[in-house]
Design a protein around this motif. Structure first.
Motif, PDB file in Angstrom:
ATOM      1  N   GLY A  36       0.801  -1.215   0.000  1.00 23.45           N
ATOM      2  CA  GLY A  36       0.000   0.000   0.000  1.00 23.45           C
ATOM      3  C   GLY A  36       0.831   1.260   0.000  1.00 23.45           C
ATOM      4  N   GLY A  37       2.134   1.132  -0.311  1.00 19.08           N
ATOM      5  CA  GLY A  37       3.018   2.289  -0.325  1.00 19.08           C
ATOM      6  C   GLY A  37       3.415   2.777   1.058  1.00 19.08           C
ATOM      7  N   PHE A  38       3.314   1.907   2.071  1.00 17.46           N
ATOM      8  CA  PHE A  38       3.627   2.306   3.443  1.00 17.46           C
ATOM      9  C   PHE A  38       5.125   2.549   3.592  1.00 17.46           C
ATOM     10  N   VAL A  39       5.498   3.732   4.079  1.00 17.73           N
ATOM     11  CA  VAL A  39       6.910   4.127   4.143  1.00 17.73           C
ATOM     12  C   VAL A  39       7.400   4.330   5.571  1.00 17.73           C
ATOM     13  N   HIS A  40       6.603   3.942   6.561  1.00 18.12           N
ATOM     14  CA  HIS A  40       6.953   4.229   7.954  1.00 18.12           C
ATOM     15  C   HIS A  40       7.367   2.988   8.737  1.00 18.12           C
ATOM     16  N   GLY A  41       7.733   1.909   8.051  1.00 22.18           N
ATOM     17  CA  GLY A  41       8.090   0.672   8.744  1.00 22.18           C
ATOM     18  C   GLY A  41       9.221   0.864   9.734  1.00 22.18           C
ATOM     19  N   GLY A  42       9.112   0.205  10.891  1.00 13.27           N
ATOM     20  CA  GLY A  42      10.130   0.321  11.927  1.00 13.27           C
ATOM     21  C   GLY A  42       9.850   1.410  12.945  1.00 13.27           C
ATOM     22  N   TRP A  43       8.597   1.837  13.057  1.00 11.92           N
ATOM     23  CA  TRP A  43       8.258   2.979  13.905  1.00 11.92           C
ATOM     24  C   TRP A  43       8.370   2.687  15.402  1.00 11.92           C
ATOM     25  N   THR A  44       8.498   1.404  15.788  1.00 11.75           N
ATOM     26  CA  THR A  44       8.663   1.105  17.214  1.00 11.75           C
ATOM     27  C   THR A  44      10.101   1.268  17.698  1.00 11.75           C
ATOM     28  N   ALA A  45      11.059   1.190  16.791  1.00  8.94           N
ATOM     29  CA  ALA A  45      12.471   1.090  17.170  1.00  8.94           C
ATOM     30  C   ALA A  45      12.947   2.179  18.141  1.00  8.94           C
TER      31      ALA A  45
END
Length: 216
Positions: A36-45
């Motif tokens: 879906g074009g999601f570009v925010h992966g890793g926001w928990t780090a």
């Protein structure tokens, strides 16, 4: 299924990392789920600290079995079998639980599960989960599996929500509670806040919401 001498049906718990705006997609890394074009992966780090993992250990110590959706199964099965069950710290506890306890994947597209101890019930997910909950034990646990969680929430089958809410808003991504979510009331049974600002809440389902009039 594990038998601890108790013949009560298992409870179904969902443990989910979410943002302030309810997004659950790709918490673990940039490449975890860019669909879906999601570009925010890793926001928990930036917010994961030692006290988060201590809480997660307490959750996994209650598990007698696990339930996954297809996407989460693919992610977990590519990682956790490689972690030794005798490892130290939180990762060792979680690896031991994942690798030694029964696992079930609710999927119509997964033909075979290679992770040892995994079954694919097949058929209707709601019916399969209802049957699993009728087995004796403590907790049947879901971790992640947001798409499946929405289906199971809509059927009113989740008994406990463990929500770890991270202090970030993303604006896009898959959200845990869609607009057509089943109206449900919950009781807050435990809460804490980590040093990094992650709010951890445990909520027990109480059925349909109660309504009233706020008077002066």
């Amino acid at each position: 299924m594990a038998d601890n001498g108790e013949k009560t049906d298992m409870e179904l718990s969902l443990t989910q990392f979410i943002t302030l705006d309810g997004v659950y997609q790709a918490p673990g890394g940039p490449d975890e789920d860019p669909s879906g074009g999601f570009v925010h992966g890793g926001w928990t780090a930036p917010y994961l600290v030692e006290d988060d993992f201590g809480y997660m250990v307490s959750v996994f110590e209650r598990a007698d079995a696990f339930l996954f959706g297809r996407r989460t199964y693919d992610i977990f099965s590519s990682y956790w079998p490689k972690i030794g069950v005798d490892g130290d710290g939180a990762e060792g506890v979680i690896a031991k639980a994942f690798n030694s306890l029964p696992k079930y994947v609710a999927s119509r597209t997964l033909g075979r599960a290679d992770w040892e101890g995994t079954e694919v019930p097949g058929g209707d997910a709601v019916a399969a989960v209802s049957a699993l909950k009728a087995e004796p034990g403590r907790e049947l646990q879901m971790h992640g599996s947001g798409g499946l969680a929405q289906t199971i929430l809509a059927a009113g089958l989740i008994d406990v929500l463990n929500l770890l809410t991270f202090p970030v808003i993303l604006g896009t991504g898959r959200r845990l509670f869609p607009t057509e979510a089943l109206p449900t009331g919950f009781e807050l049974t435990d809460s804490r806040t980590t040093s990094a600002g992650v709010v951890i809440g445990t909520y027990r389902s109480k059925g349909a919401p109660q309504y009233g009039l706020i008077s002066e």
